[in-house]
Design a protein around this motif. Structure first.
Motif, PDB file in Angstrom:
ATOM      1  N   GLY A  63       8.829   0.747   1.109  1.00  0.00           N
ATOM      2  CA  GLY A  63       7.541   1.303   1.494  1.00  0.00           C
ATOM      3  C   GLY A  63       7.599   2.319   2.606  1.00  0.00           C
ATOM      4  N   THR A 100       1.666  -0.251   6.754  1.00  0.00           N
ATOM      5  CA  THR A 100       0.986  -0.575   5.500  1.00  0.00           C
ATOM      6  C   THR A 100       1.448  -1.921   4.957  1.00  0.00           C
ATOM      7  OG1 THR A 100       2.658   0.501   4.103  1.00  0.00           O
ATOM      8  CG2 THR A 100       0.843   1.885   4.938  1.00  0.00           C
ATOM      9  N   ASP A 132       2.337  -2.472   1.946  1.00  0.00           N
ATOM     10  CA  ASP A 132       3.495  -2.253   1.089  1.00  0.00           C
ATOM     11  C   ASP A 132       4.794  -2.248   1.877  1.00  0.00           C
ATOM     12  OD1 ASP A 132       2.055  -2.194  -1.225  1.00  0.00           O
ATOM     13  OD2 ASP A 132       2.121  -0.015  -1.482  1.00  0.00           O
ATOM     14  N   PHE A 141       4.104  -4.228  -4.882  1.00  0.00           N
ATOM     15  CA  PHE A 141       3.384  -3.247  -4.092  1.00  0.00           C
ATOM     16  C   PHE A 141       1.944  -3.091  -4.591  1.00  0.00           C
ATOM     17  CE2 PHE A 141       7.860  -1.585  -3.695  1.00  0.00           C
ATOM     18  CZ  PHE A 141       8.002  -1.969  -2.373  1.00  0.00           C
ATOM     19  N   GLY A 197      -0.306  -0.631  -3.008  1.00  0.00           N
ATOM     20  CA  GLY A 197      -0.857   0.696  -2.707  1.00  0.00           C
ATOM     21  C   GLY A 197      -1.724   0.758  -1.478  1.00  0.00           C
ATOM     22  N   ARG A 198      -1.455  -0.114  -0.536  1.00  0.00           N
ATOM     23  CA  ARG A 198      -2.221  -0.025   0.729  1.00  0.00           C
ATOM     24  C   ARG A 198      -1.364  -0.555   1.887  1.00  0.00           C
ATOM     25  NH1 ARG A 198      -4.627  -4.510  -1.845  1.00  0.00           N
ATOM     26  NH2 ARG A 198      -4.425  -6.429  -0.622  1.00  0.00           N
TER      27      ARG A 198
END
Length: 271
Positions: free
Chosen positions: A149, A250, A252, A268, A270-271
């Motif tokens: 990430g 984040t 992730d 994951f 997406g944030r």
């Protein structure tokens, strides 16, 4: 008989200069595969500056103690920081930036002697910032940033692209391709590949040969070759550091670090 002057004899980075003018800079956290934390990066920068200031240095050889050259950032340290990780990485990437810049700006040739893994912004980044790279047949190379990430750092977004071209750089960075030594040589990351047992002798032969060449000509040639690339690296480093710090906060990124430590596939969101 080789005579050495030990400049840094303890700590996470060691440095000695032989009477031949070959400086041996050794990454010395074998228990963590030379994983980079702030203490390590400060020591790395200090060792590189010593190479700048030591008039007898004609060539610098960077190698890693233990099983691997360097596997990048110290994932255990990163995960332990929790909510403080973005601030910690701001400091870590700042030290990585100035160490990378100092390495590129050295007047003498830099040889990376790679065995095991050269990974992450730290390990892969040092390889891309070296002038010449000799790797063992069993060596492996990969970025790994996206896998946890994060984004690449140590100037890799510039240096790797210059070495292998845009399409190949995108493939390596986006897919986290693990390259064998032969593959790394074929695409321009590695200068030469040797049998594992022959790495020390191959590095010595190259380093001693360079040490006998005219130093002013070497320095001028290195400066001219790096001039355009170095300017690009310097301009890119702040954005890389800012992006790495932002991504580290984040969900992730935290999931990616946990998955590496727990040896599982990350999920994951997406944030």
């Amino acid at each position: 008989m080789t005579v050495s002057n030990t400049l840094i004899e303890t700590g996470p980075v060691l440095l000695e200069v032989e009477d031949s003018g070959v400086a041996r800079l050794r990454l010395n956290r074998p228990e963590s595969s030379n994983g980079m934390n702030v203490e390590f990066l400060v020591a790395l920068h200090t060792a590189i500056l010593r190479c700048h200031s030591e008039p007898t240095v004609k060539v610098v050889v960077i190698s890693g103690e233990g099983r691997n050259f360097c596997t990048g950032g110290d994932v255990k340290t990163f995960q332990s920081k929790g909510a403080d990780l973005p601030e910690y990485l701001r400091e870590a990437t700042a030290w990585l930036q100035i160490a990378t810049s100092a390495l590129i700006q050295l007047k003498v040739p830099v040889i990376a002697a790679v065995h095991g893994y050269a990974a992450g912004g730290g390990g892969f980044g040092l390889v891309c910032a070296a002038d010449l790279v000799i790797a063992t047949e069993s060596a492996k190379f990969f970025s790994g940033a996206v896998r946890v990430g994060m984004a690449p750092d140590a100037g890799v977004t510039v240096t790797l692209t210059q070495l292998v071209g845009l399409r190949k750089a995108m493939e390596i960075l986006l897919t986290n391709s693990v390259l064998s030594a032969a593959e790394a040589k074929d695409c321009g990351i590695v200068t030469s590949v040797v049998p594992d047992a022959e790495l020390p002798s191959a590095v010595d032969e190259l380093a001693l040969g360079l040490a006998q060449l005219p130093p002013l000509a070497l320095a001028a040639t290195k400066r001219l070759v790096w001039a355009g690339i170095g300017a690009g690296v310097a301009g890119q480093l702040p954005d890389e550091a800012r992006t790495v710090s932002e991504l580290s906060g984040t969900a992730d990124a935290l999931e990616g670090l946990a998955a590496v430590l727990e040896r599982r596939t990350p999920t994951f969101v997406g944030r």
